[in-house]
Design an enzyme around this catalytic site. Structure first.
Site, mmCIF file in Angstrom:
data_model
loop_
_atom_site.group_PDB
_atom_site.id
_atom_site.type_symbol
_atom_site.label_atom_id
_atom_site.label_comp_id
_atom_site.label_asym_id
_atom_site.label_seq_id
_atom_site.Cartn_x
_atom_site.Cartn_y
_atom_site.Cartn_z
ATOM 1 N N THR A 37 1.038 -1.053 0.111
ATOM 2 C CA THR A 37 -0.032 0.190 -0.035
ATOM 3 C C THR A 37 1.010 1.225 -0.128
ATOM 4 O O THR A 37 1.847 1.181 0.409
ATOM 5 C CB THR A 37 -0.855 0.085 1.189
ATOM 6 O OG1 THR A 37 -0.079 0.527 2.550
ATOM 7 C CG2 THR A 37 -1.624 -1.308 1.668
ATOM 8 N N ASN A 78 3.122 -1.445 8.901
ATOM 9 C CA ASN A 78 4.512 -0.646 8.774
ATOM 10 C C ASN A 78 4.332 0.739 8.947
ATOM 11 O O ASN A 78 5.181 1.416 9.383
ATOM 12 C CB ASN A 78 5.125 -1.423 7.625
ATOM 13 C CG ASN A 78 6.288 -0.388 7.266
ATOM 14 O OD1 ASN A 78 7.287 -0.513 7.952
ATOM 15 N ND2 ASN A 78 6.101 0.072 6.200
ATOM 16 N N TYR A 143 5.806 10.955 19.079
ATOM 17 C CA TYR A 143 6.250 9.808 18.247
ATOM 18 C C TYR A 143 6.262 8.843 19.242
ATOM 19 O O TYR A 143 5.696 7.661 19.138
ATOM 20 C CB TYR A 143 7.381 10.017 17.327
ATOM 21 C CG TYR A 143 7.882 8.939 16.681
ATOM 22 C CD1 TYR A 143 7.308 8.626 15.333
ATOM 23 C CD2 TYR A 143 8.727 8.054 17.137
ATOM 24 C CE1 TYR A 143 7.689 7.279 14.704
ATOM 25 C CE2 TYR A 143 9.174 6.817 16.424
ATOM 26 C CZ TYR A 143 8.737 6.342 15.272
ATOM 27 O OH TYR A 143 9.265 5.602 14.764
ATOM 28 N N LYS A 147 4.244 5.272 19.998
ATOM 29 C CA LYS A 147 4.634 3.925 19.674
ATOM 30 C C LYS A 147 4.538 3.196 21.102
ATOM 31 O O LYS A 147 4.630 2.011 20.997
ATOM 32 C CB LYS A 147 6.377 4.143 19.196
ATOM 33 C CG LYS A 147 6.452 4.421 17.870
ATOM 34 C CD LYS A 147 5.862 3.475 16.862
ATOM 35 C CE LYS A 147 6.260 3.976 15.483
ATOM 36 N NZ LYS A 147 5.811 2.926 14.233
ATOM 37 N N VAL A 176 16.822 3.039 11.445
ATOM 38 C CA VAL A 176 16.960 2.578 10.266
ATOM 39 C C VAL A 176 17.107 3.290 9.038
ATOM 40 O O VAL A 176 16.605 4.542 8.970
ATOM 41 C CB VAL A 176 15.694 1.516 9.930
ATOM 42 C CG1 VAL A 176 15.586 0.851 8.751
ATOM 43 C CG2 VAL A 176 15.248 0.928 11.414
ATOM 44 N N THR A 178 16.128 5.010 6.368
ATOM 45 C CA THR A 178 15.278 5.162 5.485
ATOM 46 C C THR A 178 14.928 6.585 5.405
ATOM 47 O O THR A 178 15.671 7.454 6.168
ATOM 48 C CB THR A 178 13.886 4.381 6.022
ATOM 49 O OG1 THR A 178 13.502 5.159 7.212
ATOM 50 C CG2 THR A 178 13.776 3.145 6.214
HETATM 51 N N1 LIG Z 1 13.586 4.801 10.248
HETATM 52 C C1 LIG Z 1 13.449 4.240 11.479
HETATM 53 O O1 LIG Z 1 14.727 4.930 11.806
HETATM 54 C C2 LIG Z 1 12.644 3.657 12.318
HETATM 55 C C3 LIG Z 1 13.056 3.338 13.495
HETATM 56 C C4 LIG Z 1 11.999 2.482 14.209
HETATM 57 C C5 LIG Z 1 10.576 2.353 13.637
HETATM 58 N N2 LIG Z 1 10.489 2.753 12.667
HETATM 59 C C6 LIG Z 1 8.932 2.598 12.112
HETATM 60 O O2 LIG Z 1 8.947 1.609 10.857
HETATM 61 C C7 LIG Z 1 8.115 1.956 10.015
HETATM 62 C C8 LIG Z 1 8.557 2.378 8.582
HETATM 63 O O3 LIG Z 1 9.185 3.392 8.771
HETATM 64 P P1 LIG Z 1 10.218 3.793 7.579
HETATM 65 O O4 LIG Z 1 11.558 3.910 8.369
HETATM 66 O O5 LIG Z 1 10.329 2.898 6.496
HETATM 67 O O6 LIG Z 1 9.808 5.208 7.268
HETATM 68 P P2 LIG Z 1 9.752 6.029 5.800
HETATM 69 O O7 LIG Z 1 10.598 5.786 4.999
HETATM 70 O O8 LIG Z 1 9.223 7.290 6.346
HETATM 71 O O9 LIG Z 1 8.122 5.562 5.429
HETATM 72 C C9 LIG Z 1 6.904 5.725 6.067
HETATM 73 C C10 LIG Z 1 5.863 4.772 5.282
HETATM 74 O O10 LIG Z 1 4.704 5.123 6.042
HETATM 75 C C11 LIG Z 1 3.512 5.220 5.239
HETATM 76 N N3 LIG Z 1 2.824 6.260 5.843
HETATM 77 C C12 LIG Z 1 3.163 7.100 6.550
HETATM 78 N N4 LIG Z 1 1.901 8.069 6.984
HETATM 79 C C13 LIG Z 1 0.665 7.080 6.213
HETATM 80 C C14 LIG Z 1 -0.483 7.515 6.310
HETATM 81 N N5 LIG Z 1 -1.126 8.401 7.044
HETATM 82 N N6 LIG Z 1 -1.283 6.384 5.695
HETATM 83 C C15 LIG Z 1 -0.643 5.520 5.119
HETATM 84 N N7 LIG Z 1 0.696 5.309 4.919
HETATM 85 C C16 LIG Z 1 1.660 6.268 5.526
HETATM 86 C C17 LIG Z 1 4.365 5.845 3.875
HETATM 87 O O11 LIG Z 1 3.468 5.865 2.844
HETATM 88 P P3 LIG Z 1 3.551 6.900 1.665
HETATM 89 O O12 LIG Z 1 4.651 6.320 0.526
HETATM 90 O O13 LIG Z 1 2.379 6.852 1.100
HETATM 91 O O14 LIG Z 1 3.940 8.107 2.093
HETATM 92 C C18 LIG Z 1 5.797 5.256 3.687
HETATM 93 O O15 LIG Z 1 5.643 3.971 3.105
HETATM 94 C C19 LIG Z 1 7.352 3.032 10.638
HETATM 95 O O16 LIG Z 1 6.187 2.638 11.498
HETATM 96 C C20 LIG Z 1 8.518 3.639 11.605
HETATM 97 O O17 LIG Z 1 7.848 4.481 12.610
HETATM 98 C C21 LIG Z 1 11.369 3.580 11.583
#
Ligand SMILES: NC(=O)c1ccc[n+]([C@@H]2O[C@H](COP(=O)([O-])OP(=O)(O)OC[C@H]3O[C@@H](n4cnc5c(N)ncnc54)[C@H](OP(=O)(O)O)[C@@H]3O)[C@@H](O)[C@H]2O)c1
Length: 237
Positions: A37, A78, A143, A147, A176, A178
């Site tokens: 998605t 996710n 945030y 969580k 991570v 990203t």
């Molecule tokens: N990166 C880190 O350091 C880290 C650490 C711990 C946990 N996490 C968690 O890991 C998960 C993935 O994060 P990521 O690092 O891959 O982040 P990212 O690259 O910023 O991607 C965020 C993802 O969430 C989707 N999203 C955001 N808001 C949304 C909404 N309102 N409705 C539907 N989709 C939505 C985005 O979709 P769109 O493409 O449509 O924008 C995107 O695919 C998250 O839950 C984040 O909190 C990340």
């Protein structure tokens, strides 16, 4: 046990970051079908993935996604957002938004998909938490709270879903590599590593996955005095 081979998975936020790595890893392990998605489904680039539009805060969008993925056996919550909202200084709308996406989003998708998973013979849900479920810092206050709340949601739903034949894994990780952590200059785990550990957790029915050393350290530190996690409490004001 939940096998990835032959499964039908849906990954929220599956077009980039950890979600994209999850879609790739699911196909590598033999998933039959993966729904990925995105708010704009045209951003899903995996050649085999089935793109679905999903805004996790919109109940109508969540219901439409569930209608389009009736054969799902694995749901991966996710999608998440980091707005750096501070409790005292940011707009209350930003604080609410982090809860809407990070807490209510997975709750809405889980409520929509549980009947499908049950109909399809049980299944598995994986929720992506954070090390910040257990630790907070200036800049990530809302945030972190969202969580923590998601972690508690996972703990409750794991018990509620067990009799229905649905297992639930919660994953914690620090930084991570990203978009979300692009502004951070620190050691980061690769999305690929997080995805592989997440799928190992699903396949072994692990209730919890700690995907990096920081998560393991912070979890281990929770039983210590609060000053171990927050040494600034011992400094003069
Ligand atoms: N990166 C880190 O350091 C880290 C650490 C711990 C946990 N996490 C968690 O890991 C998960 C993935 O994060 P990521 O690092 O891959 O982040 P990212 O690259 O910023 O991607 C965020 C993802 O969430 C989707 N999203 C955001 N808001 C949304 C909404 N309102 N409705 C539907 N989709 C939505 C985005 O979709 P769109 O493409 O449509 O924008 C995107 O695919 C998250 O839950 C984040 O909190 C990340």
């Amino acid at each position: 046990m939940t096998s990835i081979k032959g499964s039908v998975a849906i990954v929220t936020g599956g077009s980039r970051g950890i979600g994209k790595a999850l879609v790739e890893a699911l196909y590598q392990r033999g998933a039959a079908k993966v729904y990925a998605t995105a708010r704009d489904p045209r951003t899903v680039t995996h050649p085999d993935a089935i793109p679905l539009a999903l805004e996790v805060t919109d109940p109508g969008s969540v219901a439409a996604a569930a209608d389009q993925a009736p054969d799902a056996t694995i749901l991966i919550n996710n999608a998440g957002v980091l707005l750096n909202a501070s409790f005292l200084d940011s707009s209350i709308d930003d604080v609410r938004r982090e809860f809407e996406v990070n807490f209510y989003g997975p709750l809405l998708t889980t409520r929509a998909f549980v009947p499908l998973l049950e109909r399809n013979g049980g299944g598995h849900i994986l929720n992506i938490h954070s090390v910040l479920s257990w630790f907070t810092a200036p800049g990530v206050e809302a945030y972190s709270a969202s969580k923590s709340a998601l972690w508690s949601q996972t703990n409750a739903l794991r018990l509620a879903l067990r009799p229905r034949g649905i297992n639930l894994t919660g994953l914690h990780v620090g930084y991570v590599d990203t978009d979300m952590a692009s502004g951070v200059d620190a050691a980061k785990t690769s999305p690929h590593s997080v995805a592989e550990q997440a799928l190992d957790g699903i396949e072994s029915d692990a209730p919890e996955v700690l995907a990096d050393d920081l998560s393991r350290q912070v979890k281990a530190g929770l039983s210590a005095d609060l000053t171990a996690l927050y040494p600034q409490l011992t400094a003069p004001r």
